[in-house]
Write a protein that holds these residues in place. Structure first.
Motif, PDB file in Angstrom:
ATOM      1  N   GLY A   1       6.673  16.773   1.338  1.00 37.48           N
ATOM      2  CA  GLY A   1       7.046  15.955   2.330  1.00 37.48           C
ATOM      3  C   GLY A   1       6.548  14.856   1.816  1.00 37.48           C
ATOM      4  O   GLY A   1       7.188  14.137   2.428  1.00 37.48           O
ATOM      5  N   THR A   2       5.797  14.774   1.381  1.00 39.33           N
ATOM      6  CA  THR A   2       5.190  13.002   1.313  1.00 39.33           C
ATOM      7  C   THR A   2       6.355  12.257   1.362  1.00 39.33           C
ATOM      8  O   THR A   2       6.047  11.143   1.783  1.00 39.33           O
ATOM      9  N   ALA A   3       6.142  11.784   0.227  1.00 36.92           N
ATOM     10  CA  ALA A   3       7.165  11.134  -1.153  1.00 36.92           C
ATOM     11  C   ALA A   3       8.713  10.993  -0.223  1.00 36.92           C
ATOM     12  O   ALA A   3       8.580   9.703   0.475  1.00 36.92           O
ATOM     13  N   ALA A   4       8.872  11.419   0.831  1.00 34.71           N
ATOM     14  CA  ALA A   4      10.177  11.651   1.581  1.00 34.71           C
ATOM     15  C   ALA A   4       9.825  10.809   2.771  1.00 34.71           C
ATOM     16  O   ALA A   4      10.232   9.941   3.405  1.00 34.71           O
ATOM     17  N   ALA A   5       8.055  11.141   3.320  1.00 35.67           N
ATOM     18  CA  ALA A   5       7.587  10.399   4.229  1.00 35.67           C
ATOM     19  C   ALA A   5       7.380   9.071   4.200  1.00 35.67           C
ATOM     20  O   ALA A   5       8.030   8.277   5.315  1.00 35.67           O
TER      21      ALA A   5
ATOM     22  N   ARG B   1       0.676  -0.930  -0.217  1.00 34.95           N
ATOM     23  CA  ARG B   1       0.346   0.168  -0.012  1.00 34.95           C
ATOM     24  C   ARG B   1       0.660   1.233   0.132  1.00 34.95           C
ATOM     25  O   ARG B   1       0.539   2.620  -1.065  1.00 34.95           O
ATOM     26  N   LEU B   2       1.934   1.390   0.792  1.00 39.35           N
ATOM     27  CA  LEU B   2       3.165   2.025   0.990  1.00 39.35           C
ATOM     28  C   LEU B   2       3.731   2.469  -0.228  1.00 39.35           C
ATOM     29  O   LEU B   2       3.769   3.725  -0.937  1.00 39.35           O
ATOM     30  N   THR B   3       3.979   1.647  -1.157  1.00 42.44           N
ATOM     31  CA  THR B   3       4.651   2.024  -2.424  1.00 42.44           C
ATOM     32  C   THR B   3       3.075   1.913  -3.386  1.00 42.44           C
ATOM     33  O   THR B   3       4.288   3.143  -3.816  1.00 42.44           O
TER      34      THR B   3
ATOM     35  N   ALA C   1       3.015  10.233  -4.698  1.00 41.84           N
ATOM     36  CA  ALA C   1       3.661  11.226  -3.990  1.00 41.84           C
ATOM     37  C   ALA C   1       5.162  12.262  -4.911  1.00 41.84           C
ATOM     38  O   ALA C   1       5.012  12.754  -4.955  1.00 41.84           O
ATOM     39  N   ARG C   2       5.661  10.466  -5.655  1.00 41.98           N
ATOM     40  CA  ARG C   2       6.454  11.313  -6.539  1.00 41.98           C
ATOM     41  C   ARG C   2       6.228  11.852  -7.594  1.00 41.98           C
ATOM     42  O   ARG C   2       6.349  12.697  -7.724  1.00 41.98           O
TER      43      ARG C   2
END
Length: 219
Positions: free
Chosen positions: A43-47, A19-21, A27-28
């Motif tokens: 900063g969502t992608a970094a998080a 799911r996170l992937t 996000a990216r």
């Protein structure tokens, strides 16, 4: 955690990572589009990448625990198999001791028996005894036939073959050494009765003849 709990937690984390992937990919894409538009990316992608890294660490730890549990289970299985085999071996060892004791007794008793037979054979034969049942104990080049017959009497042809004895004798020919010697003794008793039957004393001769008739009837 037991194995079922570990497997369930690994499955949950793998689903969480998947799911996170998916969220990270989105996000990216959003961050890329923001930069193209000249905007500051969030900063969502970094998080999310950090969250995935933590999930990966958790998965690695749970998988290590699963491997450790599997290795522990295998060690326990090996231990149980070894203990079971050791118990069976201990029981066989007692049987082996009985066999060894019997073989030692056989060797000692046979030497004593063969020596006594060798010493007595002339005397028994000279006294009119029938040595047919035991005569090949000392003269058979392949094996002492009375002993082979006694082995077959005790354990069948299989036991004799276990000793590597190739013999045409069959179980119907088997006879124990005791019975073989009893036959010799019976022949001597018959000879003794025949001698008594020729006695000049009527009572002794009559009794001996009656015994001979009785013996013949029971054969």
């Amino acid at each position: 955690m037991d194995k079922n709990e570990l497997d369930k937690r690994i499955a949950d984390l793998q689903a969480e990572r998947e799911r996170l992937t998916g969220e990270l990919d989105n996000a990216r894409t959003e961050a890329r589009d923001a930069m193209i538009a000249g905007k500051k990316p969030g900063g969502t992608a970094a998080a999310l990448a950090e969250r995935i890294s933590i999930v990966d660490d958790a998965l690695a730890e749970l998988q290590d625990r699963t491997r450790s549990a599997a290795q522990s289970a295998e060690r326990n299985n090996r231990r149980r198999r070894a203990e079971t085999a050791l118990d069976a071996t201990s029981k066989r060892a007692k049987l082996a001791l009985s066999v060894d004791d019997a073989l030692n007794a056989l060797a000692s008793s046979w030497d004593a028996y063969a020596g006594a037979l060798r010493k007595d054979v002339g005397q028994v034969s000279g006294a009119g005894g029938d040595l047919t049942a035991v005569e090949r104990a000392l003269t058979n080049n392949r094996a002492a036939e009375p002993l082979v017959k006694a082995l077959i009497q005790s354990g069948g042809v299989k036991l004799a073959r276990t000793f590597g004895i190739d013999t045409p004798l069959r179980e119907r020919h088997a006879i124990s050494l005791t019975d073989a010697e009893n036959r010799v003794a019976e022949s001597l008793r018959v000879e003794l009765l025949r001698v008594k039957a020729e006695s000049p004393q009527p009572n002794i001769s009559a009794q001996a003849r009656a015994e001979l008739v009785k013996m013949e009837a029971t054969r």
